[in-house]
Design a protein around this motif. Structure first.
Motif, PDB file in Angstrom:
ATOM      1  N   ASP A 162     -33.328  61.507 -92.987  1.00  9.10           N
ATOM      2  CA  ASP A 162     -34.756  61.596 -92.709  1.00  9.10           C
ATOM      3  C   ASP A 162     -35.047  62.004 -91.274  1.00  9.10           C
ATOM      4  O   ASP A 162     -36.215  62.010 -90.852  1.00  9.10           O
ATOM      5  CB  ASP A 162     -35.426  60.241 -92.988  1.00  9.10           C
ATOM      6  CG  ASP A 162     -35.430  59.908 -94.476  1.00  9.10           C
ATOM      7  OD1 ASP A 162     -35.468  60.846 -95.294  1.00  9.10           O
ATOM      8  OD2 ASP A 162     -35.380  58.706 -94.806  1.00  9.10           O
ATOM      9  N   GLY A 163     -33.990  62.333 -90.520  1.00  7.54           N
ATOM     10  CA  GLY A 163     -34.176  62.687 -89.123  1.00  7.54           C
ATOM     11  C   GLY A 163     -33.619  64.053 -88.796  1.00  7.54           C
ATOM     12  O   GLY A 163     -33.363  64.887 -89.669  1.00  7.54           O
ATOM     13  N   LEU A 164     -33.439  64.288 -87.501  1.00  5.55           N
ATOM     14  CA  LEU A 164     -32.904  65.545 -87.001  1.00  5.55           C
ATOM     15  C   LEU A 164     -31.742  65.260 -86.052  1.00  5.55           C
ATOM     16  O   LEU A 164     -31.791  64.317 -85.261  1.00  5.55           O
ATOM     17  CB  LEU A 164     -33.973  66.320 -86.224  1.00  5.55           C
ATOM     18  CG  LEU A 164     -35.204  66.813 -86.987  1.00  5.55           C
ATOM     19  CD1 LEU A 164     -36.248  67.346 -85.997  1.00  5.55           C
ATOM     20  CD2 LEU A 164     -34.822  67.888 -88.002  1.00  5.55           C
ATOM     21  N   THR A 165     -30.709  66.082 -86.143  1.00  4.10           N
ATOM     22  CA  THR A 165     -29.667  66.112 -85.131  1.00  4.10           C
ATOM     23  C   THR A 165     -30.008  67.234 -84.163  1.00  4.10           C
ATOM     24  O   THR A 165     -30.223  68.375 -84.569  1.00  4.10           O
ATOM     25  CB  THR A 165     -28.283  66.351 -85.759  1.00  4.10           C
ATOM     26  OG1 THR A 165     -27.962  65.265 -86.625  1.00  4.10           O
ATOM     27  CG2 THR A 165     -27.215  66.460 -84.683  1.00  4.10           C
ATOM     28  N   LEU A 166     -30.072  66.914 -82.884  1.00  6.67           N
ATOM     29  CA  LEU A 166     -30.521  67.867 -81.873  1.00  6.67           C
ATOM     30  C   LEU A 166     -29.362  68.337 -81.004  1.00  6.67           C
ATOM     31  O   LEU A 166     -28.426  67.567 -80.720  1.00  6.67           O
ATOM     32  CB  LEU A 166     -31.582  67.219 -80.978  1.00  6.67           C
ATOM     33  CG  LEU A 166     -32.827  66.656 -81.675  1.00  6.67           C
ATOM     34  CD1 LEU A 166     -33.707  65.926 -80.668  1.00  6.67           C
ATOM     35  CD2 LEU A 166     -33.617  67.759 -82.366  1.00  6.67           C
ATOM     36  N   GLY A 167     -29.446  69.574 -80.553  1.00 12.27           N
ATOM     37  CA  GLY A 167     -28.474  70.107 -79.613  1.00 12.27           C
ATOM     38  C   GLY A 167     -29.140  71.098 -78.687  1.00 12.27           C
ATOM     39  O   GLY A 167     -30.110  71.769 -79.063  1.00 12.27           O
ATOM     40  N   VAL A 168     -28.652  71.179 -77.473  1.00  5.33           N
ATOM     41  CA  VAL A 168     -29.092  72.201 -76.515  1.00  5.33           C
ATOM     42  C   VAL A 168     -27.862  73.011 -76.155  1.00  5.33           C
ATOM     43  O   VAL A 168     -26.870  72.457 -75.652  1.00  5.33           O
ATOM     44  CB  VAL A 168     -29.716  71.571 -75.249  1.00  5.33           C
ATOM     45  CG1 VAL A 168     -30.140  72.665 -74.263  1.00  5.33           C
ATOM     46  CG2 VAL A 168     -30.909  70.705 -75.610  1.00  5.33           C
ATOM     47  N   THR A 169     -27.907  74.303 -76.434  1.00  4.42           N
ATOM     48  CA  THR A 169     -26.751  75.160 -76.206  1.00  4.42           C
ATOM     49  C   THR A 169     -27.137  76.342 -75.343  1.00  4.42           C
ATOM     50  O   THR A 169     -28.268  76.825 -75.370  1.00  4.42           O
ATOM     51  CB  THR A 169     -26.171  75.680 -77.536  1.00  4.42           C
ATOM     52  OG1 THR A 169     -27.173  76.436 -78.226  1.00  4.42           O
ATOM     53  CG2 THR A 169     -25.722  74.531 -78.425  1.00  4.42           C
ATOM     54  N   GLY A 170     -26.153  76.803 -74.604  1.00  5.70           N
ATOM     55  CA  GLY A 170     -26.292  78.017 -73.803  1.00  5.70           C
ATOM     56  C   GLY A 170     -24.901  78.541 -73.556  1.00  5.70           C
ATOM     57  O   GLY A 170     -24.385  78.434 -72.455  1.00  5.70           O
ATOM     58  N   GLY A 171     -24.291  79.067 -74.617  1.00  6.74           N
ATOM     59  CA  GLY A 171     -22.891  79.444 -74.559  1.00  6.74           C
ATOM     60  C   GLY A 171     -21.982  78.290 -74.906  1.00  6.74           C
ATOM     61  O   GLY A 171     -20.925  78.461 -75.494  1.00  6.74           O
ATOM     62  N   GLU A 172     -22.393  77.095 -74.556  1.00  8.65           N
ATOM     63  CA  GLU A 172     -21.671  75.862 -74.871  1.00  8.65           C
ATOM     64  C   GLU A 172     -22.692  74.741 -74.986  1.00  8.65           C
ATOM     65  O   GLU A 172     -23.848  74.882 -74.570  1.00  8.65           O
ATOM     66  CB  GLU A 172     -20.629  75.545 -73.788  1.00  8.65           C
ATOM     67  CG  GLU A 172     -21.222  75.426 -72.401  1.00  8.65           C
ATOM     68  CD  GLU A 172     -20.168  75.315 -71.323  1.00  8.65           C
ATOM     69  OE1 GLU A 172     -18.978  75.233 -71.659  1.00  8.65           O
ATOM     70  OE2 GLU A 172     -20.544  75.301 -70.137  1.00  8.65           O
ATOM     71  N   LEU A 173     -22.279  73.631 -75.551  1.00  8.67           N
ATOM     72  CA  LEU A 173     -23.197  72.514 -75.735  1.00  8.67           C
ATOM     73  C   LEU A 173     -23.540  71.889 -74.383  1.00  8.67           C
ATOM     74  O   LEU A 173     -22.662  71.528 -73.610  1.00  8.67           O
ATOM     75  CB  LEU A 173     -22.559  71.462 -76.647  1.00  8.67           C
ATOM     76  CG  LEU A 173     -23.461  70.299 -77.055  1.00  8.67           C
ATOM     77  CD1 LEU A 173     -24.607  70.775 -77.928  1.00  8.67           C
ATOM     78  CD2 LEU A 173     -22.640  69.235 -77.788  1.00  8.67           C
TER      79      LEU A 173
END
Length: 265
Positions: free
Chosen positions: A89-100
């Motif tokens: 019921d949720g979200l898994t979040l990530g911020v990437t810019g070539g790598e995590l």
């Protein structure tokens, strides 16, 4: 069920180049092995709020839960992608810019926890800051922040700084919850004079939507103070209160308040 969202593209902006924390200054940050000044973690978390609001709208601003861990720096003018993958019921979040660069999660809390103001004493920030030492963030010590508000013009400026274009904030007269993370940083800087330091992670349970002109303070207890890999860490547990009466968020905040290069000096 949560819906699949397209990655959110952000041209990152270092809002803190002139701040007291020189980890956001290019030349100082390079002395610590970084490529330049770090975009503040509180602003990276603000980028991560965007897909959660896209998913749940105003409900997230009133009772959303977000967690974030910052694993690699984001630099000024970099383009990063915020990804949001359905997870139950949720979200898994990530911020990437070539790598995590950062990872985390967001969800909508069905039944909000209740917090008594009596359990979080209204503690003033110190009247005279001193250089950070072993007592500044002593475990179980209560800390406060100087009151801060964002009138409508400052609230609009904040949205521009974190590159937020979602019309919900202007349309419904709401504050972006990223400002609450700036209040959490103020707990640290309002109570000691620090050298360069790094925000490494947060958990924030929103309890009510803040609005422009709310006077915000944090009432925080130091829950941990320890050394790891040569760095000195502090962990805070705090209630952010609007206008002295309304809890708007319950936050845990983790920071390296003295990097190992400073400890060893």
């Amino acid at each position: 069920m949560t819906k699949r969202l397209e990655p959110y593209r952000v041209a990152a902006f270092n809002t803190a180049k002139a701040s007291e924390n020189k980890m956001h200054d290019d030349s100082v940050a390079r002395n610590f092995g970084f490529s330049g000044g770090l975009v503040p973690g509180v602003d990276v978390l603000a980028y991560m709020v965007h897909p959660a609001v896209a998913q749940w709208g105003r409900a997230f601003l009133e009772r959303g839960l977000i967690e974030a861990r910052f694993t690699r720096p984001v630099y000024d003018s970099e383009t990063v992608l915020v990804t949001a993958e359905p997870a139950g019921d949720g979200l898994t979040l990530g911020v990437t810019g070539g790598e995590l660069r950062a990872s985390g999660s967001a969800s909508l809390t069905a039944e909000l926890p209740t917090f008594s103001l009596e359990d979080f004493p209204d503690t003033a920030a110190v009247s005279r800051r001193l250089p950070v030492d072993a007592d500044s963030y002593r475990q179980d010590k209560w800390l406060g922040s100087a009151p801060r508000c964002w009138p409508p013009d400052a609230a609009a400026e904040y949205l521009a700084e974190v590159r937020e274009a979602d019309p919900i904030y202007a349309r419904e007269g709401l504050m972006h919850p990223g400002v609450l993370q700036r209040v959490m940083n103020k707990v640290l800087v309002d109570n000691a004079i620090m050298g360069p330091w790094i925000h490494v992670g947060s958990r924030m349970q929103l309890l009510a939507a803040a609005v422009p002109d709310d006077e915000l303070v944090a009432r925080a207890r130091v829950t941990a103070n320890y050394e790891k890999k040569g760095h000195r860490f502090v962990e805070l547990d705090a209630l952010i209160v609007a206008n002295g009466i309304t809890p708007v968020a319950h936050c845990q905040h983790v920071a390296i308040y003295q990097p190992r290069e400073v400890v060893a000096a």
